[in-house]
Scaffold this motif. Structure first.
Motif: not given
Length: 195
Positions: A1-24
């Motif tokens: 049985m696969a382990r549940p993901r503790s890091i959601t895609d939403e968290r990663l995508l939100g981080a990417a959005e923040t980084v693009i806003g800051r860095c382009g």
């Protein structure tokens, strides 16, 4: 049985959005990983590459834009106010002018990539379809509006143009500028003088 993901895609995508806003568009996966508090391997494993991350961000942006438009329209007092609120909501996620300009820079990169450009086309189509639905509902109160398809396209063009112009020449708040220009169109379609 696969382990549940503790890091959601939403968290990663939100981080990417923040980084693009800051860095382009020159952002690195390592910056996204750092923002999300994970390893670079986690980001790479989840999305495969920077392009894969950007593709999923585009799909997410489309879903979020349509959801936000519907929520804003449903909260309005009447169909015209709902159309206005939904149109303004499309770019509500853009922050200050520097952040908006960085997202605009990423848009330029996306346009140059065939896969990302196709996803942008899907995004604009989804927003335009939602605008059509809202224009159709507001049509009785907008007797001077063009056909529903053309009216939806005009509103989409107004908000896209305003967001680009404001990103380059920011004066005041983006939401205020969007509301003013959408109001100018809707006022004309109502057949009233702008006061």
């Amino acid at each position: 049985m696969a382990r549940p993901r503790s890091i959601t895609d939403e968290r990663l995508l939100g981080a990417a959005e923040t980084v693009i806003g800051r860095c382009g568009p020159g952002f690195k996966l390592a910056q996204v990983a750092s923002e999300a508090g994970v390893s670079v391997g986690t980001v790479a494993q989840r999305f495969g590459s920077k392009s894969g991350l950007l593709q999923e961000m585009s799909r997410r942006a489309t879903r979020r834009a349509v959801e936000q438009m519907r929520e804003c329209a449903e909260q309005a007092d009447d169909p015209v106010a709902g159309l206005r609120a939904a149109a303004v909501a499309v770019y509500a996620v853009l922050g200050d002018a520097e952040e908006a300009a960085n997202h605009l820079g990423q848009l330029g990169v996306d346009i140059g990539d065939p896969v990302l450009r196709s996803l942008l086309g899907e995004h604009f189509t989804a927003v335009e379809e939602e605008l059509r639905r809202l224009v159709r509902a507001a049509a009785p109160a907008l007797p001077h509006a063009p056909s529903v398809p053309r009216a939806a396209r005009v509103v989409l063009d107004v908000i896209n143009g305003v967001s680009i112009d404001w990103s380059i020449r920011p004066h005041g708040r983006l939401a205020d500028r969007l509301a003013e220009d959408v109001d100018a169109v809707l006022t004309a379609w109502r057949g009233r003088e702008d006061s």
